[in-house]
Design an enzyme around this catalytic site. Sequence first.
Site, PDB file in Angstrom:
ATOM      1  N   HIS A 269       0.906   1.052 -13.244  1.00 23.31           N
ATOM      2  CA  HIS A 269       1.664  -0.130 -13.677  1.00 23.31           C
ATOM      3  C   HIS A 269       3.148   0.232 -13.736  1.00 23.31           C
ATOM      4  O   HIS A 269       3.501   1.282 -14.288  1.00 23.31           O
ATOM      5  CB  HIS A 269       1.157  -0.593 -15.045  1.00 23.31           C
ATOM      6  CG  HIS A 269       1.832  -1.835 -15.506  1.00 23.31           C
ATOM      7  ND1 HIS A 269       1.541  -3.076 -14.972  1.00 23.31           N
ATOM      8  CD2 HIS A 269       2.838  -2.036 -16.399  1.00 23.31           C
ATOM      9  CE1 HIS A 269       2.322  -3.987 -15.539  1.00 23.31           C
ATOM     10  NE2 HIS A 269       3.120  -3.369 -16.400  1.00 23.31           N
TER      11      HIS A 269
ATOM     12  N   GLY B 261       0.778  -1.232   0.000  1.00 25.69           N
ATOM     13  CA  GLY B 261       0.000   0.000   0.000  1.00 25.69           C
ATOM     14  C   GLY B 261       0.812   1.286   0.000  1.00 25.69           C
ATOM     15  O   GLY B 261       0.338   2.318   0.462  1.00 25.69           O
TER      16      GLY B 261
ATOM     17  N   ILE C  41      -8.047  -9.524 -11.369  1.00 25.04           N
ATOM     18  CA  ILE C  41      -8.587  -8.915 -12.585  1.00 25.04           C
ATOM     19  C   ILE C  41     -10.081  -8.712 -12.373  1.00 25.04           C
ATOM     20  O   ILE C  41     -10.789  -9.647 -11.979  1.00 25.04           O
ATOM     21  CB  ILE C  41      -8.295  -9.815 -13.790  1.00 25.04           C
ATOM     22  CG1 ILE C  41      -6.782  -9.974 -13.872  1.00 25.04           C
ATOM     23  CG2 ILE C  41      -8.924  -9.248 -15.064  1.00 25.04           C
ATOM     24  CD1 ILE C  41      -6.195 -10.282 -15.198  1.00 25.04           C
TER      25      ILE C  41
ATOM     26  N   ASN D  75      -5.367   2.721 -12.872  1.00 19.89           N
ATOM     27  CA  ASN D  75      -4.384   1.744 -12.381  1.00 19.89           C
ATOM     28  C   ASN D  75      -3.000   2.335 -12.542  1.00 19.89           C
ATOM     29  O   ASN D  75      -2.779   3.185 -13.404  1.00 19.89           O
ATOM     30  CB  ASN D  75      -4.502   0.447 -13.208  1.00 19.89           C
ATOM     31  CG  ASN D  75      -3.567  -0.637 -12.712  1.00 19.89           C
ATOM     32  OD1 ASN D  75      -3.389  -0.809 -11.497  1.00 19.89           O
ATOM     33  ND2 ASN D  75      -2.947  -1.367 -13.621  1.00 19.89           N
TER      34      ASN D  75
END
Length: 223
Positions: free
Chosen positions: A126, A29, A109, A124
Amino acid sequence: MADGQTGGYENFRIVDREVILGVLASGRGSNLEAILEAIDQGWLRARVGVAISDQPEAYALARARRRGIPAITVLPGGFPSRRMFDAQIRRICEGHRVELVVLAGFMRILGEEFIHCYQGRIMNIHPSLLPGFPGRDAQRQAFDYGVKVAGCTVHFVDTGTDTGPIVLQAAVPVLEGDTPDTLAERILREEHRIYPEAISLYCQGRLQIEGRRVRIAPEQEGR
Ligand code: GRF
C-alpha cells in the site's frame, strides 16, 4: 547466539525453499516486475506460478506472459457473485500450487472466505505509511493532508481495508516542490525495494504473526 539460546525465535521454521507465488494485479504491474527481477537476481527464492488480473488489458499480464508465466484474466462480470469470482481465483491459485498470494495493485476486495483460506499467506503493498491514508489514491491523500513524511507499507491481508499486520514500511520525505505525481514516483521506488524483501522474508520462514505484530527472525549465519 550462545548454545541453548534461541532468542525467542524457537517457533520460527526457518528454511530456504522456493515458494510459489500467485500475483494478482489490475494495472501496470511494476511491482510484479520488481518481484520478477529479484527472482532473476537470485536473492528472492520464489517462483511466480501464475499472474491473475480482473482487467484483460492489464500490462501486468503482458509482463508475465513475456516470461512464460501463465497470465489469466478473471472477469468479475462473468460471475453471479463476488464469492464465485473469489472461488475462481482460488481454484486458479490451487491449480498452480500457490502458497503465497501477492496483491500488487489488485483493485478488488477479496471476500472473507478467500482471506480465511489464505490466512497469513496473502500480502499487499500500500502506498502510504499505514494506518494513515488507507484506501484509494493514498499518495494524493497524504500529499493533500500536508504530511512531511509519506511512504509505503507491506502488510498481511485481513478482512479490513489495508488493516492487516505490518511486515515492512519505508518512509519517503515530501520535498518542497513535490506534486502528488513526483511523490508517488519516489514512493513507488521504495515499493519496488520493500515488496520483494518482504516476500523473501516470508520465503525464508522468518515472519511470524503475533496479533497485530509481525516478528522478523534475524538472518541465520552462513546464508
Ligand atoms: C502501487 O502503488 C501499489 O502500492 C498499489 O497499487 C500500485 C500498483 O502499481 N497497491 P503497479 O501495478 O505495481 O505498478
